[in-house]
Scaffold this motif. Structure first.
Motif, PDB file in Angstrom:
ATOM      1  N   THR A 130       0.829  -1.206   0.000  1.00 32.05           N
ATOM      2  CA  THR A 130       0.000   0.000   0.000  1.00 32.05           C
ATOM      3  C   THR A 130       0.861   1.252   0.000  1.00 32.05           C
ATOM      4  O   THR A 130       0.621   2.197  -0.774  1.00 32.05           O
ATOM      5  N   GLN A 131       1.884   1.278   0.853  1.00 33.81           N
ATOM      6  CA  GLN A 131       2.730   2.466   0.928  1.00 33.81           C
ATOM      7  C   GLN A 131       3.523   2.664  -0.361  1.00 33.81           C
ATOM      8  O   GLN A 131       3.713   3.802  -0.812  1.00 33.81           O
ATOM      9  N   THR A 132       3.965   1.564  -0.965  1.00 39.82           N
ATOM     10  CA  THR A 132       4.664   1.685  -2.246  1.00 39.82           C
ATOM     11  C   THR A 132       3.745   2.275  -3.307  1.00 39.82           C
ATOM     12  O   THR A 132       4.146   3.166  -4.078  1.00 39.82           O
ATOM     13  N   LEU A 133       2.510   1.791  -3.357  1.00 42.93           N
ATOM     14  CA  LEU A 133       1.556   2.302  -4.343  1.00 42.93           C
ATOM     15  C   LEU A 133       1.246   3.772  -4.098  1.00 42.93           C
ATOM     16  O   LEU A 133       1.201   4.576  -5.044  1.00 42.93           O
ATOM     17  N   LEU A 134       1.034   4.149  -2.844  1.00 43.77           N
ATOM     18  CA  LEU A 134       0.721   5.543  -2.543  1.00 43.77           C
ATOM     19  C   LEU A 134       1.882   6.453  -2.913  1.00 43.77           C
ATOM     20  O   LEU A 134       1.679   7.547  -3.462  1.00 43.77           O
ATOM     21  N   LEU A 135       3.105   6.015  -2.631  1.00 40.63           N
ATOM     22  CA  LEU A 135       4.270   6.825  -2.990  1.00 40.63           C
ATOM     23  C   LEU A 135       4.384   6.968  -4.503  1.00 40.63           C
ATOM     24  O   LEU A 135       4.655   8.068  -5.014  1.00 40.63           O
ATOM     25  N   GLU A 136       4.176   5.890  -5.229  1.00 41.86           N
ATOM     26  CA  GLU A 136       4.240   5.959  -6.690  1.00 41.86           C
ATOM     27  C   GLU A 136       3.148   6.882  -7.244  1.00 41.86           C
ATOM     28  O   GLU A 136       3.387   7.612  -8.217  1.00 41.86           O
ATOM     29  N   THR A 137       1.977   6.842  -6.640  1.00 42.24           N
ATOM     30  CA  THR A 137       0.884   7.698  -7.108  1.00 42.24           C
ATOM     31  C   THR A 137       1.191   9.165  -6.843  1.00 42.24           C
ATOM     32  O   THR A 137       0.941  10.031  -7.697  1.00 42.24           O
ATOM     33  N   ILE A 138       1.704   9.459  -5.647  1.00 39.47           N
ATOM     34  CA  ILE A 138       2.088  10.841  -5.340  1.00 39.47           C
ATOM     35  C   ILE A 138       3.147  11.318  -6.331  1.00 39.47           C
ATOM     36  O   ILE A 138       3.071  12.444  -6.853  1.00 39.47           O
ATOM     37  N   THR A 139       4.128  10.478  -6.586  1.00 37.38           N
ATOM     38  CA  THR A 139       5.194  10.850  -7.522  1.00 37.38           C
ATOM     39  C   THR A 139       4.635  11.098  -8.916  1.00 37.38           C
ATOM     40  O   THR A 139       4.994  12.079  -9.578  1.00 37.38           O
ATOM     41  N   ALA A 140       3.751  10.217  -9.374  1.00 33.46           N
ATOM     42  CA  ALA A 140       3.162  10.396 -10.704  1.00 33.46           C
ATOM     43  C   ALA A 140       2.339  11.674 -10.773  1.00 33.46           C
ATOM     44  O   ALA A 140       2.346  12.381 -11.793  1.00 33.46           O
ATOM     45  N   TYR A 141       1.627  11.974  -9.701  1.00 32.20           N
ATOM     46  CA  TYR A 141       0.788  13.184  -9.664  1.00 32.20           C
ATOM     47  C   TYR A 141       1.648  14.442  -9.799  1.00 32.20           C
ATOM     48  O   TYR A 141       1.360  15.321 -10.633  1.00 32.20           O
ATOM     49  N   VAL A 142       2.696  14.541  -8.982  1.00 28.65           N
ATOM     50  CA  VAL A 142       3.523  15.749  -9.042  1.00 28.65           C
ATOM     51  C   VAL A 142       4.389  15.768 -10.303  1.00 28.65           C
ATOM     52  O   VAL A 142       4.780  16.848 -10.768  1.00 28.65           O
ATOM     53  N   ASP A 143       4.665  14.598 -10.878  1.00 28.19           N
ATOM     54  CA  ASP A 143       5.380  14.575 -12.158  1.00 28.19           C
ATOM     55  C   ASP A 143       4.562  15.256 -13.243  1.00 28.19           C
ATOM     56  O   ASP A 143       5.103  15.990 -14.089  1.00 28.19           O
ATOM     57  N   LEU A 207       1.553  10.915 -17.925  1.00 30.57           N
ATOM     58  CA  LEU A 207       0.108  10.714 -17.969  1.00 30.57           C
ATOM     59  C   LEU A 207      -0.247   9.229 -18.078  1.00 30.57           C
ATOM     60  O   LEU A 207      -1.182   8.747 -17.430  1.00 30.57           O
ATOM     61  N   ALA A 208       0.520   8.512 -18.898  1.00 32.41           N
ATOM     62  CA  ALA A 208       0.255   7.083 -19.069  1.00 32.41           C
ATOM     63  C   ALA A 208       0.502   6.324 -17.767  1.00 32.41           C
ATOM     64  O   ALA A 208      -0.278   5.437 -17.395  1.00 32.41           O
ATOM     65  N   TYR A 209       1.573   6.669 -17.049  1.00 33.65           N
ATOM     66  CA  TYR A 209       1.868   5.965 -15.803  1.00 33.65           C
ATOM     67  C   TYR A 209       0.833   6.312 -14.733  1.00 33.65           C
ATOM     68  O   TYR A 209       0.437   5.450 -13.935  1.00 33.65           O
ATOM     69  N   TYR A 210       0.398   7.540 -14.718  1.00 33.55           N
ATOM     70  CA  TYR A 210      -0.654   7.959 -13.780  1.00 33.55           C
ATOM     71  C   TYR A 210      -1.939   7.164 -14.036  1.00 33.55           C
ATOM     72  O   TYR A 210      -2.593   6.696 -13.097  1.00 33.55           O
ATOM     73  N   ALA A 211      -2.288   7.008 -15.306  1.00 32.04           N
ATOM     74  CA  ALA A 211      -3.481   6.230 -15.648  1.00 32.04           C
ATOM     75  C   ALA A 211      -3.313   4.770 -15.255  1.00 32.04           C
ATOM     76  O   ALA A 211      -4.260   4.116 -14.806  1.00 32.04           O
ATOM     77  N   PHE A 212      -2.116   4.243 -15.421  1.00 36.35           N
ATOM     78  CA  PHE A 212      -1.834   2.857 -15.024  1.00 36.35           C
ATOM     79  C   PHE A 212      -2.042   2.665 -13.521  1.00 36.35           C
ATOM     80  O   PHE A 212      -2.619   1.663 -13.082  1.00 36.35           O
ATOM     81  N   LEU A 213      -1.586   3.620 -12.730  1.00 31.79           N
ATOM     82  CA  LEU A 213      -1.681   3.497 -11.278  1.00 31.79           C
ATOM     83  C   LEU A 213      -3.095   3.717 -10.758  1.00 31.79           C
ATOM     84  O   LEU A 213      -3.539   3.023  -9.834  1.00 31.79           O
ATOM     85  N   THR A 214      -3.800   4.680 -11.324  1.00 30.27           N
ATOM     86  CA  THR A 214      -5.079   5.107 -10.755  1.00 30.27           C
ATOM     87  C   THR A 214      -6.291   4.677 -11.572  1.00 30.27           C
ATOM     88  O   THR A 214      -7.409   4.679 -11.049  1.00 30.27           O
ATOM     89  N   GLY A 215      -6.099   4.363 -12.833  1.00 34.23           N
ATOM     90  CA  GLY A 215      -7.234   4.109 -13.710  1.00 34.23           C
ATOM     91  C   GLY A 215      -7.945   5.371 -14.139  1.00 34.23           C
ATOM     92  O   GLY A 215      -9.053   5.302 -14.685  1.00 34.23           O
ATOM     93  N   LEU A 216      -7.332   6.540 -13.905  1.00 35.28           N
ATOM     94  CA  LEU A 216      -7.936   7.824 -14.237  1.00 35.28           C
ATOM     95  C   LEU A 216      -7.146   8.517 -15.343  1.00 35.28           C
ATOM     96  O   LEU A 216      -5.936   8.335 -15.463  1.00 35.28           O
TER      97      LEU A 216
END
Length: 429
Positions: A130-143, A207-216
């Motif tokens: 969970t923490q790995t996923l949340l960190l990756e999502t935060i990183t993708a968001y600010v990227d 954008l592609a990695y963000y969509a992969f992580l979140t489905g958004l």
């Protein structure tokens, strides 16, 4: 220097670069990633499976009741001088058996404790994922925020370069500068366009990695909230990590499970005693009578020789515990390195933000001065282009430093084992 003070200081593009009311926010992205990610679902099911194994282990110490039944056709023909009940007849029988384990050499309690430790280890693995996923999502968001800011800066730079090229061409037409000055302006403009294309490609990847992580699909992203409070010292952060990091916790529970497996293996050398009770009935339909029986007592089994199986299992269990102890030491080393990397990376990013902001201020003054001096002949076109390039790099450095600072803060939280949904305020469990 206190990190809580560092993170509370002025930030720019990440925290306030987009109107607050627009698009999804970071909490939306984190919630979507957590709820929709297949890896998290698999880890959650693994934790549920481990919980079921506790019930299975406990069941080994509870009574077992079985009902057996049969209906057969019996034919008896005896050569004895006096024989009874010869002939053909159907026989129906039923037997009820209850068995309660009394003593199993300590295996019953050890199996339960082993399963409980395994469940805790599975929960720790879920927390780690969970923490790995949340960190990756935060990183993708600010990227994405960074990449869009980079594109805006490069577009502004191209506007300046186009204006510079037009001005250079006009001055060349009246003989104030040479063709070389015009070529320099053209070269810088084309270079800026190439860098813009690279920035746009990087945004598409983000954008592609963000969509992969979140489905958004990322729309207009709202500014990120301030990072959660940080510990005041490196030693405090390290102490929290060594206590709470899920990788270390999982390794400790795995070692506890391995310790209990030794007790299970030792129990195989000891007697096993159970209390049993049986009640049965046989009914002979053709003869019109039946037999009933009831027995109760204790049953014991003592292992005498297993071909070396039990000894091998005991050695295996001891080796597994040694392996688990080594894994604890390895994870602690790794977490120490993570804490150091994140802590000092955060401090470096903070200093980089402050330095980059000062660099932007100085570069803006230098660029404006170079433009004025060009008009009176004190500067060349190349000087102005160099100053514009320095200003561009300074603005890009601020954007990157802001992104790095925010990511480093959450990397530190993840290394400490504190990057949980509750800490991030997303309210998903």
């Amino acid at each position: 220097m206190r990190l809580t003070y560092l993170l509370a200081s002025a930030s720019s593009l990440l925290l306030a670069g987009v109107p607050q009311a627009s698009g999804e926010n970071l909490q939306d992205a984190l919630s979507a990633a957590y709820l929709n990610n297949p890896d998290i679902r698999a880890q959650r099911m693994a934790a549920d499976i481990a919980e079921e194994q506790i019930d299975q282990a406990r069941s080994r110490g509870r009574p077992k009741v079985n009902l057996f039944g049969s209906y057969v056709y019996q034919s008896l023909d005896s050569g004895a001088p006096f024989a009874f009940n010869n002939g053909d007849r159907p026989v129906a029988s039923a037997q009820l058996e209850a068995r309660f384990p009394i003593y199993a050499g300590g295996r019953l309690g050890a199996v339960v404790r082993q399963a409980e430790a395994g469940a805790f280890a599975a929960e720790a693995e879920l927390d780690s994922a969970t923490q790995t996923l949340l960190l990756e999502t935060i990183t993708a968001y600010v990227d994405i925020i960074r990449d869009r800011a980079v594109i805006d800066i490069r577009n502004s730079s191209i506007d300046l370069l186009e204006g510079q090229l037009t001005a250079s061409q006009d001055r060349f037409d009246v003989g104030d500068i040479t063709r070389t000055d015009v070529a320099l302006s053209e070269a810088r403009l084309e270079g800026g366009r190439a860098q813009l294309a690279a920035a746009e490609a990087q945004l598409e990847g983000s954008l592609a990695y963000y969509a992969f992580l979140t489905g958004l699909d990322a729309g207009d992203l709202a500014p990120v909230p301030p990072a959660p409070p940080m510990p005041e010292t490196f030693d405090e952060a390290l102490a929290i990590a060594l206590h709470s990091n899920p990788a270390i916790e999982g390794a400790r529970f795995a070692e506890r499970a391995a310790k209990e497996s030794i007790e299970v293996a030792k129990g195989a050398f000891r007697p096993e005693v159970s209390a049993i009770a049986q009640a049965g009935i046989q009914e002979y339909h053709s003869d019109g009578y039946n037999d009933t029986s009831f027995t109760a007592g204790a049953q014991a089994s003592i292992p005498l020789f297993t071909g070396g199986l039990n000894s091998s299992r005991l050695r295996e269990a001891r080796l597994q515990r040694s392996q688990a102890q080594s894994q604890i030491a390895l994870n602690e080393r790794f977490v120490r390195a993570q804490i150091a990397r994140a802590w000092y990376g955060l401090e470096a990013a903070q200093r980089a933000v402050a330095a980059s902001e000062r660099q932007v201020e100085a570069a803006e003054i230098a660029y404006e001065g170079a433009q004025e001096e060009l008009k009176v002949g004190f500067r060349t076109t190349l000087d102005v282009l160099d100053q514009e390039q320095q200003l561009l790099e300074a603005r890009l450095a601020v954007v990157s430093a802001e992104r790095d600072r925010y990511v480093a803060a959450h990397q530190l939280l993840a290394a400490m084992g504190e990057l949980s949904p509750e800490v991030l305020g997303i309210g998903i469990r």
